[in-house]
Structure formats: C-alpha cells, structure tokens
Design a protein around this motif. Structure first.
Motif, mmCIF file in Angstrom:
data_model
loop_
_atom_site.group_PDB
_atom_site.id
_atom_site.type_symbol
_atom_site.label_atom_id
_atom_site.label_comp_id
_atom_site.label_asym_id
_atom_site.label_seq_id
_atom_site.Cartn_x
_atom_site.Cartn_y
_atom_site.Cartn_z
ATOM 1 N N ASP A 57 6.764 6.319 -17.891
ATOM 2 C CA ASP A 57 7.768 6.584 -18.931
ATOM 3 C C ASP A 57 8.799 5.469 -19.033
ATOM 4 O OD1 ASP A 57 8.884 7.138 -16.434
ATOM 5 O OD2 ASP A 57 10.305 8.578 -17.260
ATOM 6 N N ASN A 58 8.522 4.322 -18.378
ATOM 7 C CA ASN A 58 9.452 3.181 -18.400
ATOM 8 C C ASN A 58 10.854 3.576 -17.932
ATOM 9 O OD1 ASN A 58 7.577 1.228 -19.439
ATOM 10 N ND2 ASN A 58 7.788 2.216 -21.441
ATOM 11 N N ASP A 59 10.905 4.308 -16.849
ATOM 12 C CA ASP A 59 12.181 4.720 -16.272
ATOM 13 C C ASP A 59 12.922 3.479 -15.779
ATOM 14 O OD1 ASP A 59 14.244 5.671 -14.556
ATOM 15 O OD2 ASP A 59 13.107 7.498 -14.168
ATOM 16 N N PRO A 60 14.166 3.272 -16.213
ATOM 17 C CA PRO A 60 14.908 2.079 -15.773
ATOM 18 C C PRO A 60 15.191 2.065 -14.273
ATOM 19 C CG PRO A 60 16.334 3.583 -17.011
ATOM 20 C CD PRO A 60 14.934 4.078 -17.178
ATOM 21 N N LYS A 61 15.084 3.206 -13.603
ATOM 22 C CA LYS A 61 15.289 3.243 -12.149
ATOM 23 C C LYS A 61 14.072 2.730 -11.390
ATOM 24 C CE LYS A 61 18.533 7.135 -12.144
ATOM 25 N NZ LYS A 61 18.777 8.521 -11.651
ATOM 26 N N GLY A 62 12.953 2.532 -12.101
ATOM 27 C CA GLY A 62 11.777 1.976 -11.445
ATOM 28 C C GLY A 62 10.675 2.995 -11.212
ATOM 29 N N PRO A 63 9.607 2.571 -10.524
ATOM 30 C CA PRO A 63 8.436 3.429 -10.302
ATOM 31 C C PRO A 63 8.765 4.710 -9.545
ATOM 32 C CG PRO A 63 7.933 1.138 -9.786
ATOM 33 C CD PRO A 63 9.410 1.219 -9.970
ATOM 34 N N TRP A 64 7.969 5.738 -9.802
ATOM 35 C CA TRP A 64 8.126 7.032 -9.145
ATOM 36 C C TRP A 64 6.758 7.701 -9.064
ATOM 37 C CZ3 TRP A 64 6.451 10.882 -12.455
ATOM 38 C CH2 TRP A 64 6.461 10.576 -13.821
ATOM 39 N N TRP A 65 6.690 8.802 -8.324
ATOM 40 C CA TRP A 65 5.479 9.595 -8.319
ATOM 41 C C TRP A 65 5.846 11.061 -8.494
ATOM 42 C CZ3 TRP A 65 3.497 12.974 -4.317
ATOM 43 C CH2 TRP A 65 4.333 13.099 -3.209
ATOM 44 N N ASP A 66 4.891 11.835 -8.913
ATOM 45 C CA ASP A 66 5.119 13.244 -9.235
ATOM 46 C C ASP A 66 5.184 14.066 -7.960
ATOM 47 O OD1 ASP A 66 5.155 15.790 -10.169
ATOM 48 O OD2 ASP A 66 3.282 15.693 -11.300
ATOM 49 N N SER A 68 9.942 11.352 -7.776
ATOM 50 C CA SER A 68 10.320 10.888 -6.443
ATOM 51 C C SER A 68 10.213 9.367 -6.450
ATOM 52 C CB SER A 68 9.393 11.485 -5.377
ATOM 53 O OG SER A 68 9.545 12.888 -5.310
ATOM 54 N N TYR A 69 11.343 8.692 -6.363
ATOM 55 C CA TYR A 69 11.373 7.238 -6.474
ATOM 56 C C TYR A 69 10.998 6.593 -5.133
ATOM 57 C CZ TYR A 69 13.856 8.163 -10.831
ATOM 58 O OH TYR A 69 14.189 8.605 -12.080
ATOM 59 N N ILE A 70 10.691 5.303 -5.188
ATOM 60 C CA ILE A 70 10.379 4.563 -3.964
ATOM 61 C C ILE A 70 11.585 4.634 -3.034
ATOM 62 C CG2 ILE A 70 9.883 2.290 -2.990
ATOM 63 C CD1 ILE A 70 8.390 1.602 -5.540
ATOM 64 N N PRO A 71 11.399 5.146 -1.831
ATOM 65 C CA PRO A 71 12.547 5.303 -0.910
ATOM 66 C C PRO A 71 13.191 3.960 -0.586
ATOM 67 C CG PRO A 71 10.607 6.495 -0.105
ATOM 68 C CD PRO A 71 10.142 5.620 -1.234
ATOM 69 N N ASN A 72 14.493 3.959 -0.572
ATOM 70 C CA ASN A 72 15.245 2.751 -0.212
ATOM 71 C C ASN A 72 15.541 2.786 1.285
ATOM 72 O OD1 ASN A 72 16.667 0.358 -0.418
ATOM 73 N ND2 ASN A 72 18.579 1.375 -0.961
ATOM 74 N N ARG A 73 14.471 2.927 2.064
ATOM 75 C CA ARG A 73 14.618 3.016 3.513
ATOM 76 C C ARG A 73 13.309 2.605 4.176
ATOM 77 N NH1 ARG A 73 13.835 8.344 1.810
ATOM 78 N NH2 ARG A 73 12.036 9.374 2.770
ATOM 79 N N LEU A 74 13.359 2.412 5.480
ATOM 80 C CA LEU A 74 12.160 2.076 6.239
ATOM 81 C C LEU A 74 11.329 3.327 6.505
ATOM 82 C CD1 LEU A 74 13.825 -0.332 8.825
ATOM 83 C CD2 LEU A 74 12.532 -0.968 6.781
ATOM 84 N N ALA A 115 0.831 -1.208 0.000
ATOM 85 C CA ALA A 115 0.000 0.000 0.000
ATOM 86 C C ALA A 115 0.865 1.258 0.000
ATOM 87 C CB ALA A 115 -0.916 -0.016 1.216
ATOM 88 N N ASP A 116 2.006 1.213 0.708
ATOM 89 C CA ASP A 116 2.903 2.373 0.723
ATOM 90 C C ASP A 116 3.395 2.710 -0.675
ATOM 91 O OD1 ASP A 116 2.806 2.718 3.486
ATOM 92 O OD2 ASP A 116 4.410 1.277 3.823
ATOM 93 N N ASN A 117 3.594 1.689 -1.488
ATOM 94 C CA ASN A 117 4.151 1.894 -2.822
ATOM 95 C C ASN A 117 3.098 2.012 -3.912
ATOM 96 O OD1 ASN A 117 6.663 1.651 -1.599
ATOM 97 N ND2 ASN A 117 6.846 -0.534 -2.045
ATOM 98 N N ALA A 118 1.820 1.993 -3.519
ATOM 99 C CA ALA A 118 0.748 1.983 -4.517
ATOM 100 C C ALA A 118 0.712 3.257 -5.353
ATOM 101 C CB ALA A 118 -0.600 1.764 -3.837
ATOM 102 N N ARG A 119 1.145 4.390 -4.763
ATOM 103 C CA ARG A 119 1.071 5.655 -5.504
ATOM 104 C C ARG A 119 2.189 5.791 -6.533
ATOM 105 N NH1 ARG A 119 3.277 10.302 -1.290
ATOM 106 N NH2 ARG A 119 5.114 9.180 -0.558
#
Length: 503
Positions: free
Chosen positions: A66-75, A195-201, A57-61
């Motif tokens: 644009d098929n960014d190779p770094k992965g999902p992001w949000w505006d 803003s990419y999915i944070p690599n942290r808790l 759910a945290d990552n749902a947004r």
C-alpha cells in the motif's frame, strides 16, 4: 555438574543446539550425530544477552503493497490471548465494506484498547460506539457463561450508512497507505494488523543452523588454510560459531576466557572482535605449532579466513519484488534448481517463459566485507612447575622438589605480591614492592642472616625475609633493628592450610 558447582544451578540459562554436520555419516554405528550442545550459564541475575543483527532473510517477509510511508510491513495478528481476563477487549468491529460484525477468535481479544482501535478504524470510515445484544456470543468467545460476561462493553459500528462507508473504504483501499488495521482478502475479509520491521536486534534463539554459524567442515577448511598439509584437530569449531557466542555474551573490552586453547579459535575471534582474552594450552607442542602461530597471524593481519571476511548478503533484484515469504536465498535456490532441470533441454534453455521465471526470481549479492586487518597484541606466559603441594597425611602444605632457585623466588614473590628484580640489576634483593624488598633464603634464617641482609637496606627501606627454616629469635631480632620488616617461614606463613586444604 561442573558448571552447576561453579555458577550455581540457579544460574543455568539454556541449552543451544548447534547443527555441526552438513551431511550424514553413514559409518555411524546407530545414528549419525548432527548436533552439539552449547550450555549457557550466567554469573548472576545481572547477566544480559546481546541481540543478533537482523539479516536480509529476516526482513524478507515484509513488503509494502500500500506504499506505506513508514516502510515495509507484514500482516500480523490483531488479537492476543486470555479473553476470559480481558472481557472489555472482546467485542464486534463492523467491516466497513461488507458490513459483517467481526469478533476476535475464541479465547482471544483485540490487541489494543478500544479508544485506540476506534481511532484506527476511523481511518477507513466513520465509526461509533454502540451496545449490541451480543452477550451470548461474547460469553462463548470468552469461555464463560452469559451470566459472567460484562454487559457494558460496546461494539464499534459504522456511524454512516453501509453504502457510504463502503465507498469511502474502497477508495482508501485502492489509494494505498492503509490504516494499521488492514482489510484482508482484497478488502472484503477480516481485519489484520500491520507489523513493521522491528527497530531492534533479534533475540538469540536456541537452534543454530550450520548455514548461519558454520559446521565441522567449515572449521576444518579454516584450519587447513592456516596450516596447510596438517590436520591436527578432529573437531575444531568454526570462527562464525565462536563469533556468535562471544557477541551474545560480551561487549568490546570484556575478557573472554578459554581454558583449552587448542588451535586458538576462541582467542583469535575474540581478538578480531575487540575483546581482551586469556587462553591456555597444556601441550607445549600444540602451543608452539598451532596456537601461537595462529594468534600471530591474527595480530599481523595475515589471517584472512573465518570472520576476517564476511560474505555479502543476497538481496532481491527482481522487477516486481519476490512473492510474500520468499527469501532471496529461496529465490536463488529456485533458479539453481531450474537450471539443473533444464540443463539437458536446449529448447527450454532459450524459452522466453523460463527467462521470465528467472527474471521474477532474480537476486544479487552484495560485496564481501573486510572485518579485520590485524592489530593489537598479546603476552605469552609459561606456567612453572608447582612449588607447593598439600600433603593430606600431614595436614599441611609442603614444598615440592621444584621449589628451589629462581623458581622458588618467583613463586614466593608472586604469592606475596612482589615484583621480581631483573637479573641485569645488581640489587642484592630478589623482588620489591614500593620501598619494601623481598629476600628469599633457601636454608636457615637466624640473627646473623638478618643482620647481613638488613645491612644492605637503604634509609627508609624495609625487608621481608622468606626462608625455608626460621630459627627462634630471628623474627624478634628483625623487628628490633628494622621497624616494619618481618620474617616469614616458607611454606607455613605463605599458605596457612588446615586438614582438607581449607584456608
């Protein structure tokens, strides 16, 4: 007030609201209580909280249009607060498709320094630095007068004609893998920021919904499963709630203390989480009927409830991906409501449009995880009756009625740091500490008593004789015949208290 006294008011951290109810209580006199408060204190400034794992759910947004190779992001917001104090970061950036000069919103400034932003927007089209006649506009955005604003801050403008920049930017927009500063509204809007999915808790929040940590009904169900046919506790706590508290405040191997064991929830969860723990219960019936059996089930792995198992997480399984900001839980709830709405309409049940809606909101749930299979152990200790009590009228510590026999011996040994000798041994002494022995005498210690006890010592051994009455000369006599040995009076030499109970 108690925690202020123990930890100091300066070590108060926060209050956490736990949503303990899952439905209103209509029998409440005034208001139905929905929450409890968890009070958080630190022991010192060294206290650090442990973050919480991110969920689906945290990552749902987050998405990847644009098929960014770094992965999902949000505006995200490309600006930050306090423009007045960051005038050098308040300037125009020319939109590469429309040519519009875009400034940060009033009182805000661009989030990155200008050299980095120049590098980013060059990913859309060629840019250059140029001083513009925009002093008044920048002053208004900063909330200051034109006389106060810096005049040496250049704008980022296109370095090629607009039609050339537009063609290049539109090609990049259609091709995907956009720069970090994105173009909103189909490419013709203002700037956004990836803003990419944070690599942290996640940092713990102060509002804990029952959907995350359980509610009173959850905990009662857990207790019923452990003790069928019994309802011993009116307000037990769910294991998920204790799991979050223990996770935030400790690490594996740390000691968790629960002064009121009750059903043993805290100790049970601490065991499952690899913590050491200490818990105590005043009522022997509660300990025998609930606390002890529950903790035995935890050790033997027969407690399969609570955090021993984790429900699988729901995830997106739709063909085109769920809409922005719609979580898998939202989609599942939508499908559930849709089924209820069409439950009495056979035509809608077979409708291709309804089937398509269900496909667009399709989700799946991962398998249940097994977190605990048993293991470890614990020791049970029973608190003896107190042997010592402070008499305020006399201003000294006195022996209680319980201070006799084996109870007195064990108490004296514990207070003096000796280990008692098992009854199965034939030793004439009560306890030992290395080559020093302890003998507790209920009665008079005189020279004859000392001689009798010392005569049983081996070569190189010493003795501490503790007696409830010590005659004059007994101490000196022992020191003469056994160097390093001593006589102590009980309780005066064990507890040297002054009036008021201060040592």
């Amino acid at each position: 007030m108690l925690l202020d006294e123990i930890f100091g008011a300066g070590n108060f951290v926060t209050e956490v609201i736990w949503q303990k109810a899952d439905s209103p209580r209509n029998d409440a006199k005034y208001f139905s209580s929905d929450h409890d408060i968890i009070v958080v204190y630190a022991k010192s400034e060294a206290f650090k909280v442990n973050g919480l794992p991110r969920t689906v759910a945290d990552n749902a947004r987050f998405s990847n249009p644009d098929n960014d190779p770094k992965g999902p992001w949000w505006d995200g917001d490309p600006t930050a607060n306090d423009a007045r104090f960051h005038q050098g970061m308040v300037y125009a950036i020319q939109q590469p498709i429309t040519g519009e000069l875009i400034y940060p919103a009033r009182a805000r400034h661009w989030a990155f320094d200008q050299s980095k932003i120049l590098e980013i927007v060059n990913g859309w089209a060629p840019y250059k630095l140029e001083i513009l006649d925009d002093t008044d506009a920048r002053a208004e955005l900063c909330g200051i007068s034109p006389e106060e604003v810096r005049r040496d801050v250049p704008a980022l403008v296109l370095a090629v004609p607009l039609n050339e920049a537009k063609e290049q930017a539109e090609e990049i927009y259609e091709g995907g893998n956009w720069p970090v500063f994105i173009l909103r509204s189909g490419g013709e809007g203002r700037f956004g920021k990836k803003s990419y999915i944070p690599n942290r808790l996640n940092v713990p929040r102060t509002l804990w919904p029952n959907a995350e940590v359980g509610h009173n009904r959850t905990s009662k169900s857990e207790i019923k499963a452990l003790f069928p046919g019994k309802t011993p506790f009116s307000t037990p706590k769910p294991e998920a709630l204790l799991k979050r508290i223990i996770h935030i405040g400790s690490k594996p191997g740390d000691i968790v203390l629960d002064c009121f064991a009750g059903s043993g929830t805290t100790a049970a969860v601490a065991q499952k989480m690899g913590r050491r723990w200490v818990t105590c219960e005043l009522l022997d019936s509660t300990f025998r009927d609930f606390t002890l059996p529950r903790l035995e089930k935890v050790v033997y792995g027969t407690d399969e409830g609570g955090v021993s198992r984790s429900e699988g997480e729901r995830f997106d399984d739709s063909p085109e991906g769920l809409p922005d900001k719609m979580t898998p839980e939202d989609a599942n709830q939508f499908t559930s409501w849709l089924n209820k709405l069409i439950s009495n309409d056979d035509a809608l049940k077979t409708s291709s449009d309804v089937k398509k809606l269900k496909q667009l909101a399709k989700t799946k749930k991962s398998k249940m995880l097994v977190n605990w299979r048993g293991g470890g152990g614990f020791q049970v200790a029973h608190l003896s009756k107190e042997c010592f009590d402070y008499d305020d009228s006399l201003g000294r510590v006195m022996l209680t009625e319980a201070a006799t026999g084996d109870t007195l011996v064990k108490s004296i040994a514990a207070n003096l740091g000796f280990r008692t000798i098992p009854d199965s041994c034939t030793s004439p002494f009560d306890a030992h500490r290395g080559d020093t022995y302890l003998k507790v005498v209920e009665g008079i210690i005189d020279a004859d008593t000392v001689d009798s006890i010392v005569g049983k010592l081996g070569e190189g051994e010493k003795i501490v004789i503790a007696g409830t009455m010590v005659m004059d000369g007994a101490r000196e006599h022992l020191r003469k015949i056994s160097k390093g040995s001593r006589v102590i009076a009980v309780p005066d030499d064990v507890f040297r208290y002054t009036k008021g109970g201060a040592r």
